[in-house]
Design an enzyme around this catalytic site. Sequence first.
Site, PDB file in Angstrom:
ATOM      1  N   SER A 133      23.375 -19.565 -36.133  1.00  0.00           N
ATOM      2  CA  SER A 133      23.416 -19.038 -37.501  1.00  0.00           C
ATOM      3  C   SER A 133      24.417 -17.893 -37.575  1.00  0.00           C
ATOM      4  CB  SER A 133      22.023 -18.504 -37.887  1.00  0.00           C
ATOM      5  OG  SER A 133      22.095 -17.729 -39.067  1.00  0.00           O
ATOM      6  N   TYR A 146      14.685 -13.661 -36.244  1.00  0.00           N
ATOM      7  CA  TYR A 146      15.525 -14.855 -36.426  1.00  0.00           C
ATOM      8  C   TYR A 146      16.864 -14.672 -35.713  1.00  0.00           C
ATOM      9  CZ  TYR A 146      17.900 -18.665 -38.941  1.00  0.00           C
ATOM     10  OH  TYR A 146      18.595 -19.821 -39.267  1.00  0.00           O
TER      11      TYR A 146
HETATM   12  N1  NAD Z   1      19.742 -23.074 -44.566  1.00  0.00           N
HETATM   13  C1  NAD Z   1      20.429 -22.055 -44.115  1.00  0.00           C
HETATM   14  O1  NAD Z   1      20.907 -21.221 -44.905  1.00  0.00           O
HETATM   15  C2  NAD Z   1      20.693 -21.907 -42.623  1.00  0.00           C
HETATM   16  C3  NAD Z   1      21.665 -20.996 -42.235  1.00  0.00           C
HETATM   17  C4  NAD Z   1      21.968 -20.862 -40.883  1.00  0.00           C
HETATM   18  C5  NAD Z   1      21.326 -21.636 -39.939  1.00  0.00           C
HETATM   19  N2  NAD Z   1      20.353 -22.513 -40.349  1.00  0.00           N
HETATM   20  C6  NAD Z   1      19.728 -23.328 -39.319  1.00  0.00           C
HETATM   21  O2  NAD Z   1      20.099 -24.674 -39.566  1.00  0.00           O
HETATM   22  C7  NAD Z   1      19.094 -25.544 -39.059  1.00  0.00           C
HETATM   23  C8  NAD Z   1      18.672 -26.510 -40.137  1.00  0.00           C
HETATM   24  O3  NAD Z   1      18.100 -25.751 -41.187  1.00  0.00           O
HETATM   25  P1  NAD Z   1      17.872 -26.309 -42.668  1.00  0.00           P
HETATM   26  O4  NAD Z   1      18.323 -25.241 -43.563  1.00  0.00           O
HETATM   27  O5  NAD Z   1      18.414 -27.671 -42.800  1.00  0.00           O
HETATM   28  O6  NAD Z   1      16.276 -26.290 -42.699  1.00  0.00           O
HETATM   29  P2  NAD Z   1      15.177 -27.333 -43.221  1.00  0.00           P
HETATM   30  O7  NAD Z   1      13.916 -26.538 -43.251  1.00  0.00           O
HETATM   31  O8  NAD Z   1      15.640 -28.005 -44.452  1.00  0.00           O
HETATM   32  O9  NAD Z   1      15.116 -28.393 -42.023  1.00  0.00           O
HETATM   33  C9  NAD Z   1      14.633 -28.028 -40.754  1.00  0.00           C
HETATM   34  C10 NAD Z   1      13.976 -29.244 -40.133  1.00  0.00           C
HETATM   35  O10 NAD Z   1      13.519 -28.862 -38.826  1.00  0.00           O
HETATM   36  C11 NAD Z   1      12.243 -29.449 -38.632  1.00  0.00           C
HETATM   37  N3  NAD Z   1      11.491 -28.709 -37.620  1.00  0.00           N
HETATM   38  C12 NAD Z   1      11.010 -27.446 -37.689  1.00  0.00           C
HETATM   39  N4  NAD Z   1      10.331 -27.139 -36.577  1.00  0.00           N
HETATM   40  C13 NAD Z   1      10.398 -28.238 -35.770  1.00  0.00           C
HETATM   41  C14 NAD Z   1       9.898 -28.548 -34.495  1.00  0.00           C
HETATM   42  N5  NAD Z   1       9.155 -27.663 -33.801  1.00  0.00           N
HETATM   43  N6  NAD Z   1      10.167 -29.755 -33.956  1.00  0.00           N
HETATM   44  C15 NAD Z   1      10.897 -30.661 -34.650  1.00  0.00           C
HETATM   45  N7  NAD Z   1      11.384 -30.439 -35.880  1.00  0.00           N
HETATM   46  C16 NAD Z   1      11.137 -29.235 -36.431  1.00  0.00           C
HETATM   47  C17 NAD Z   1      11.564 -29.379 -39.993  1.00  0.00           C
HETATM   48  O11 NAD Z   1      10.472 -30.294 -40.079  1.00  0.00           O
HETATM   49  C18 NAD Z   1      12.724 -29.719 -40.913  1.00  0.00           C
HETATM   50  O12 NAD Z   1      12.806 -31.119 -41.153  1.00  0.00           O
HETATM   51  C19 NAD Z   1      17.986 -24.635 -38.540  1.00  0.00           C
HETATM   52  O13 NAD Z   1      18.138 -24.448 -37.150  1.00  0.00           O
HETATM   53  C20 NAD Z   1      18.236 -23.335 -39.280  1.00  0.00           C
HETATM   54  O14 NAD Z   1      17.697 -22.231 -38.588  1.00  0.00           O
HETATM   55  C21 NAD Z   1      20.020 -22.651 -41.666  1.00  0.00           C
END
Ligand code: NAD
Length: 258
Positions: A133, A146
């Site tokens: 991130s 985080y």
């Molecule tokens: N959305 C943002 O702004 C953002 C920014 C930077 C990084 N991220 C990172 O990007 C990645 C994807 O995030 P997103 O925004 O698509 O989130 P999201 O919540 O839409 O999707 C995350 C997915 O991970 C799954 N998940 C969570 N815990 C789990 C586990 N223990 N085992 C298996 N699956 C699991 C959830 O069920 C979900 O389907 C994450 O690692 C998040 O930290 C997100």
Amino acid sequence: MFSLTDRVAVVTGAASGMGLAIARRFTAAGATVVMFDRADGTALAQELGATFHQVDVTDEASIAAACDAVAEQHGRIDVMVNNAGVFATAAIEASSDADWTRQYQVNTLGPMHGIKHAARHMPEGGSIINTSSVAALMGFPEYAGYSASKSGVVALTKVAALEYGPRGIRVNCICPGSVETPMLASQDNAAEETGLVTVASPICRIIKPEEVAALVHFLASNDCGAVTGAIIPVEGGLTSGFTPALADAAITSLAALT
Ligand SMILES: NC(=O)c1ccc[n+]([C@@H]2O[C@H](COP(=O)([O-])OP(=O)(O)OC[C@H]3O[C@@H](n4cnc5c(N)ncnc54)[C@H](O)[C@@H]3O)[C@@H](O)[C@H]2O)c1
């Protein structure tokens, strides 16, 4: 160019947000896609022409068994995207061990499990992509747990690139900014964060999951065989410095104080 034809690709956290966009882009690029998630993604996988395994990335036995099943069905794993993640905010004075541990288990230990068990089935030319991130590149108030969990992904990526490089396996890391996904929508501070990036980011908007998927597609392909150990921001330029709009807002605020 950038074809994923004949590549077997696993994406964790594939039932939502960026993981789903990556799975969709990979199938369009010709990959055989296997989606892992803790939540049920069976219907989504069917829609994409992919397969689905219910996996909790914090549970080493669960992810090891799923990687074995993929290898048994498809012969190998060429691409592993360790994308599953969770998010929580708290000021340090209000932080709990439980919140820190949960984020460490999913965000840091999860990718370690994914690397360890996918790599057992990965031939030369394999590619591992870990989702960190922008919070690992710069500080944000109340993001300590985080940020720490995502900084671990940066460190893990560099070490894994060194350890797996001699086997012809590349390991890279992406650092997204604010991306329009269910995770962002569920944050208490979603409106503030979305508003902030419109002034603090040179592209003046939040990022689409498809824009992150495009970078992951590039890293998954063998066209970039010399890219490994890289920590790549996909944050709309947020870490570049002060935008004119942000500088103006700061100057205006300072003027109001004096
Ligand atoms: N959305 C943002 O702004 C953002 C920014 C930077 C990084 N991220 C990172 O990007 C990645 C994807 O995030 P997103 O925004 O698509 O989130 P999201 O919540 O839409 O999707 C995350 C997915 O991970 C799954 N998940 C969570 N815990 C789990 C586990 N223990 N085992 C298996 N699956 C699991 C959830 O069920 C979900 O389907 C994450 O690692 C998040 O930290 C997100």
